[in-house]
Each structure stands twice: as C-alpha cells, then as structure tokens.
Write a protein that holds these residues in place. Structure first.
Motif, mmCIF file in Angstrom:
data_model
loop_
_atom_site.group_PDB
_atom_site.id
_atom_site.type_symbol
_atom_site.label_atom_id
_atom_site.label_comp_id
_atom_site.label_asym_id
_atom_site.label_seq_id
_atom_site.Cartn_x
_atom_site.Cartn_y
_atom_site.Cartn_z
ATOM 1 N N LEU A 81 0.881 -1.194 0.027
ATOM 2 C CA LEU A 81 0.121 0.031 -0.219
ATOM 3 C C LEU A 81 0.903 1.275 0.001
ATOM 4 C CD1 LEU A 81 -2.747 -1.182 2.473
ATOM 5 C CD2 LEU A 81 -3.177 -0.556 0.225
ATOM 6 N N ARG A 82 2.015 1.189 0.986
ATOM 7 C CA ARG A 82 2.781 2.347 0.853
ATOM 8 C C ARG A 82 3.311 2.681 -0.586
ATOM 9 N NH1 ARG A 82 8.147 2.300 2.957
ATOM 10 N NH2 ARG A 82 7.669 0.198 3.888
ATOM 11 N N LEU A 83 3.826 1.565 -1.051
ATOM 12 C CA LEU A 83 4.571 1.517 -2.569
ATOM 13 C C LEU A 83 3.728 2.042 -3.431
ATOM 14 C CD1 LEU A 83 7.238 -1.450 -2.146
ATOM 15 C CD2 LEU A 83 7.759 1.273 -1.865
ATOM 16 N N HIS A 84 2.580 1.536 -3.382
ATOM 17 C CA HIS A 84 1.514 1.849 -4.417
ATOM 18 C C HIS A 84 1.131 3.376 -4.243
ATOM 19 C CE1 HIS A 84 -2.237 1.597 -6.395
ATOM 20 N NE2 HIS A 84 -2.950 2.112 -5.411
ATOM 21 N N HIS A 85 0.969 3.817 -3.003
ATOM 22 C CA HIS A 85 0.809 5.331 -3.056
ATOM 23 C C HIS A 85 2.036 6.182 -3.696
ATOM 24 C CE1 HIS A 85 -0.546 9.132 -1.608
ATOM 25 N NE2 HIS A 85 0.652 9.260 -0.959
ATOM 26 N N VAL A 86 3.189 5.901 -3.332
ATOM 27 C CA VAL A 86 4.231 6.349 -3.610
ATOM 28 C C VAL A 86 4.421 6.363 -5.436
ATOM 29 C CG1 VAL A 86 7.113 6.397 -3.995
ATOM 30 C CG2 VAL A 86 5.696 6.198 -1.555
ATOM 31 N N SER A 87 4.083 5.118 -5.958
ATOM 32 C CA SER A 87 4.113 5.140 -7.388
ATOM 33 C C SER A 87 3.518 6.006 -8.191
ATOM 34 C CB SER A 87 4.009 3.874 -7.752
ATOM 35 O OG SER A 87 2.270 3.410 -7.559
ATOM 36 N N GLY A 88 2.625 6.787 -7.456
ATOM 37 C CA GLY A 88 1.757 7.801 -8.385
ATOM 38 C C GLY A 88 2.767 8.765 -8.851
ATOM 39 N N ASP A 89 4.002 8.968 -8.624
ATOM 40 C CA ASP A 89 5.059 10.018 -8.876
ATOM 41 C C ASP A 89 5.950 9.261 -9.759
ATOM 42 O OD1 ASP A 89 5.358 11.633 -6.040
ATOM 43 O OD2 ASP A 89 3.928 11.930 -7.575
ATOM 44 N N ALA A 90 5.457 8.049 -10.470
ATOM 45 C CA ALA A 90 6.327 7.513 -11.446
ATOM 46 C C ALA A 90 5.999 7.385 -12.653
ATOM 47 C CB ALA A 90 6.343 6.072 -10.745
ATOM 48 N N PRO A 91 6.588 7.308 -13.854
ATOM 49 C CA PRO A 91 5.914 6.972 -15.139
ATOM 50 C C PRO A 91 5.043 6.087 -15.483
ATOM 51 C CG PRO A 91 8.315 7.363 -15.140
ATOM 52 C CD PRO A 91 8.094 7.060 -13.856
ATOM 53 N N SER A 92 5.074 5.009 -14.817
ATOM 54 C CA SER A 92 4.359 3.878 -14.862
ATOM 55 C C SER A 92 3.284 3.866 -13.750
ATOM 56 C CB SER A 92 4.901 2.510 -15.119
ATOM 57 O OG SER A 92 5.776 2.392 -13.902
ATOM 58 N N ALA A 93 2.598 4.819 -13.461
ATOM 59 C CA ALA A 93 1.846 5.153 -12.004
ATOM 60 C C ALA A 93 0.968 3.953 -11.600
ATOM 61 C CB ALA A 93 1.131 6.356 -12.235
ATOM 62 N N GLY A 94 0.907 3.353 -10.371
ATOM 63 C CA GLY A 94 0.098 2.304 -10.132
ATOM 64 C C GLY A 94 0.892 1.028 -10.049
ATOM 65 N N LEU A 95 2.197 1.279 -10.696
ATOM 66 C CA LEU A 95 2.904 -0.274 -10.873
ATOM 67 C C LEU A 95 4.077 -0.332 -9.823
ATOM 68 C CD1 LEU A 95 3.203 -0.904 -14.612
ATOM 69 C CD2 LEU A 95 1.596 -2.158 -12.882
ATOM 70 N N ILE A 96 4.354 -1.361 -9.029
ATOM 71 C CA ILE A 96 5.524 -1.500 -8.044
ATOM 72 C C ILE A 96 6.137 -2.225 -8.612
ATOM 73 C CG2 ILE A 96 6.124 -2.415 -5.878
ATOM 74 C CD1 ILE A 96 3.018 -1.989 -4.955
ATOM 75 N N GLN A 97 7.589 -1.620 -9.068
ATOM 76 C CA GLN A 97 8.504 -2.426 -9.929
ATOM 77 C C GLN A 97 9.689 -2.723 -9.066
ATOM 78 O OE1 GLN A 97 8.511 -1.616 -14.212
ATOM 79 N NE2 GLN A 97 7.346 0.289 -13.380
ATOM 80 N N LEU A 98 9.558 -3.414 -8.005
ATOM 81 C CA LEU A 98 10.973 -3.730 -7.308
ATOM 82 C C LEU A 98 11.324 -5.379 -7.496
ATOM 83 C CD1 LEU A 98 10.541 -2.070 -3.814
ATOM 84 C CD2 LEU A 98 12.049 -1.389 -5.611
ATOM 85 N N SER A 99 12.543 -5.779 -7.388
ATOM 86 C CA SER A 99 12.804 -7.119 -7.467
ATOM 87 C C SER A 99 12.309 -7.777 -6.183
ATOM 88 C CB SER A 99 14.162 -7.123 -7.509
ATOM 89 O OG SER A 99 15.001 -6.886 -6.282
ATOM 90 N N ARG A 100 12.006 -9.020 -6.306
ATOM 91 C CA ARG A 100 11.449 -9.585 -5.126
ATOM 92 C C ARG A 100 12.401 -9.544 -3.927
ATOM 93 N NH1 ARG A 100 7.989 -8.412 -7.604
ATOM 94 N NH2 ARG A 100 6.449 -9.769 -8.865
ATOM 95 N N ASP A 101 13.449 -9.585 -4.164
ATOM 96 C CA ASP A 101 14.742 -9.173 -3.203
ATOM 97 C C ASP A 101 14.558 -8.193 -2.317
ATOM 98 O OD1 ASP A 101 15.686 -11.907 -3.615
ATOM 99 O OD2 ASP A 101 17.320 -11.400 -4.686
ATOM 100 N N ASP A 102 14.405 -7.134 -3.274
ATOM 101 C CA ASP A 102 14.441 -5.713 -2.880
ATOM 102 C C ASP A 102 13.062 -5.469 -2.002
ATOM 103 O OD1 ASP A 102 16.788 -4.837 -3.506
ATOM 104 O OD2 ASP A 102 15.737 -3.573 -5.493
ATOM 105 N N LEU A 103 11.863 -6.175 -2.455
ATOM 106 C CA LEU A 103 10.609 -5.776 -1.654
ATOM 107 C C LEU A 103 10.678 -6.770 -0.429
ATOM 108 C CD1 LEU A 103 7.972 -4.730 -1.797
ATOM 109 C CD2 LEU A 103 7.241 -6.732 -3.368
ATOM 110 N N ALA A 104 11.182 -7.938 -0.348
ATOM 111 C CA ALA A 104 11.463 -8.671 0.901
ATOM 112 C C ALA A 104 12.364 -7.960 1.999
ATOM 113 C CB ALA A 104 12.160 -10.027 0.662
#
Length: 354
Positions: free
Chosen positions: A288-311
C-alpha cells in the motif's frame, strides 16, 4: 471544506470526477480549458488543482507554468490527470513542478489517495513560521520567489547541472562523510543498510521530486546507510555550505525541518510494524505504501521492485514474500505482470489482519 479546481476538457470525465470529489466532501470548481481554469483560480484560490494536459486554448503545461509564476497561485499542489503515458511527458510535467501524475483510466482510490497525500503534505507546512512559504497559512500571497512547497529549496536546485547515474550505481556509501544534499529529478533510489551477517535492509525509497541525504548533514555525522540507484536516474547536487545556512533562516527553518523530517515518522511506523504485525499484514502495508508512492512514477500504479528488494523492505525472506504475494494474487488483491505488481483492491488490502 477544501476547494479543488478540476480543469478537464472532456465533459464526461469532468462531470464524473467532480461528482466523486463532491461525494467525498470536497468543494469542486470546474473549468473546460486552461484559460478558464486560470481565471477561476485567480477568482477563488483553490487548495489543490487537478488538470488535464491536452486541452484547447491553454494546455496543462501552460496552466502549471502560470500557476508557478503567479504570486497569487504559487504553492498550490498540482496534479496532472491525463492519458499521456510517455516518460518524456511525465518528466516534463515533473520538471515544471507538478506534484503528482495520474493516468487515465484511473480508479477512485488512486485519485483520492493522491489528493489526500498532497493536501496532508500541504498541512504539514502550516503552522508557526510557515506563513512566508504557504500562501494559505496567512491568507495572502507568498514571497515573490515562492514556487512549490519550499521556495528556498526550489531556488537551490534551479539552473544546476543534472548528474546521471547508472542502474545499481552507488551515490554514497555507509561511513562516508556527507558533503551535499541530493535532489532526485528522475528515476528511483533506495537507501540500504547492511546487517552484521551481510544481509541488506532497505531503509527508504525515493522517487522524482524527493530530497535525500539530509539527515547526516543536519546531524554532522557519517552516512549510516548507502544510496543506490534502482534505475538510471538524474540527480541534482546541492553543496553543504549552501544548504545548511537555509536551516537557520528564521523565515523557513521550522517548515523546512518539518518537511524534511517527515520520513522519520514513516520509519518509526515501519519498525513498529516489523515488531508487532504478522508477515501478511507487513506485506500488505508495504504494498500500500509503495502503491501510493508510485503515483509519482512514469508507470503510475505499478510497483517495480525485485522480489529481493521488496523482501528487504518488508524484513523477511524472499521465499516468504513470494508465498504471501501468491496468496494476495489468488484473492484478487494484486496482479503480477512481468515482474511488476499492481494493487487492484487497496481498500481490501488495508483490511488484511492475519
């Protein structure tokens, strides 16, 4: 009641969006093109502006330029609402000073979350010492150079050289002495800290428009983590000897520190979550936190982190993260496409308890 100015040339989108905002409790002013929008903004200074890009008479870029240059309007949070999704369009809007960028079609939760986030940030700028920086705080225009949330910082990054860093390039490393403040113009950056057993913990994520590296400058201590570019990024460097005098300026010191220290509360929340919440709840909160932050990204709404980074952000093993993501996907809460995660039902994700 907050006043929102909605500038949109499509009648259906304008009417539907205005209805959503009014049902949420906002007072909405509408305009069918940029020229009419500017006229209404000057008549009744709104608390926030939502503006389409492609419009007749005066497009969204022109509206934002006038808002930033006009002392009566400077400092109003500005959100682009558009079908344009090219990275160059996004970057142009952010470079002009837009606060957020939503692409059509959008869902109600994305729109309302973006508005609430910008209004909350503006409220953080209200209070003692903020009158010169926040026009609405004193009911009068701000100082002549006020643009965005902190005019002095905006002045600091103006006309400076932009430095490009490669994906996975280190910007600074743990133990280095700080010499500058960083402004992220484009791209994404993570700060990480290594544990005694060599594991990596992500301490923060930054996107376009964020400042970072300021805490060690304020504390006059070496960096306690390392900053790494998650993708090719563009940075502006602000020397220490130009940034620190700004902190002691009585006109901007308090609101500046309040804004820059906002991440501390977020870190505390993250630590409490790690200590007391279930793994499923922690993964949900992180998405939810990353979903909100992604509004400032070119691909708004997408969380594009590797699974290792997300973990690493969640504070768990990669295998455990993948298991929880699979459960969320089966429940229809998220969608995974090409390594990216899209939060489909944020409201239901917030209700996750076990």
């Amino acid at each position: 009641m907050k006043n929102i100015l909605l500038i949109e040339d499509n009648d259906g989108i304008r009417e539907n969006t205005a209805e959503i905002l009014e049902l949420t409790g906002y007072h909405v002013l509408t305009a069918e093109n940029g020229k009419v929008g500017i006229e209404k903004a000057l008549e009744t200074r709104p608390d926030l502006i939502i503006c389409d890009i492609m419009m007749p008479v005066l497009d969204g870029y022109g509206v934002l330029h006038i808002v930033n240059k006009n002392p009566q309007l400077a400092g109003i949070p500005f959100i682009f609402l558009t079908a344009k999704t090219e990275r160059t369009d996004f970057r142009r809007g952010m470079e002009l000073g837009a606060d957020d960028y939503l692409t059509k079609p959008f869902d109600e939760s994305e729109l309302l979350s973006a508005i609430e986030g910008r209004l909350k940030r503006l409220e953080q700028m209200s209070g003692p010492g903020a009158a010169e920086l926040n026009p609405s705080a004193a009911g009068r225009p701000s100082a002549p150079n006020a643009v965005g949330h902190i005019s002095a910082l905006t002045d600091l990054i103006a006309d400076r050289k932009v430095h490009t860093v490669r994906r996975k390039q280190y910007i600074y490393t743990e133990g280095d002495d700080p010499t500058r403040l960083y402004f992220l113009k484009a791209g994404n950056v993570k700060t990480v800290r290594a544990s005694p057993d060599g594991k990596e913990l992500i301490t923060a994520l930054y996107g376009p428009g964020d400042f970072f590296g300021y805490v060690p400058l304020l504390e006059n201590t070496p960096y306690t983590d390392s900053a790494v570019a998650l993708e090719a990024s563009e940075l502006v460097y602000i020397p220490e000897d130009e940034f620190l005098p700004l902190v002691t300026d009585p006109r901007v010191g308090q609101p500046l520190l309040r804004l820059l220290a906002g991440h501390i509360s977020e870190r505390e929340t993250q630590l409490v979550s790690m200590a007391y919440n279930s793994l499923r709840r922690r993964v949900a909160d992180t998405l939810l936190r990353l979903h909100h932050v992604s509004g400032d990204a070119p691909s708004a709404g997408l969380i594009q982190l590797s699974r290792d980074d997300l973990a690493s952000v969640v504070g768990t093993a990669t295998e455990s993260l993948i298991r929880i993501l699979s459960e969320f996907r089966q429940d229809g809460l998220i969608e995974q496409t090409g390594g990216a995660i899209h939060v489909l039902q944020p409201d239901k994700l917030r209700q996750t308890h076990w």
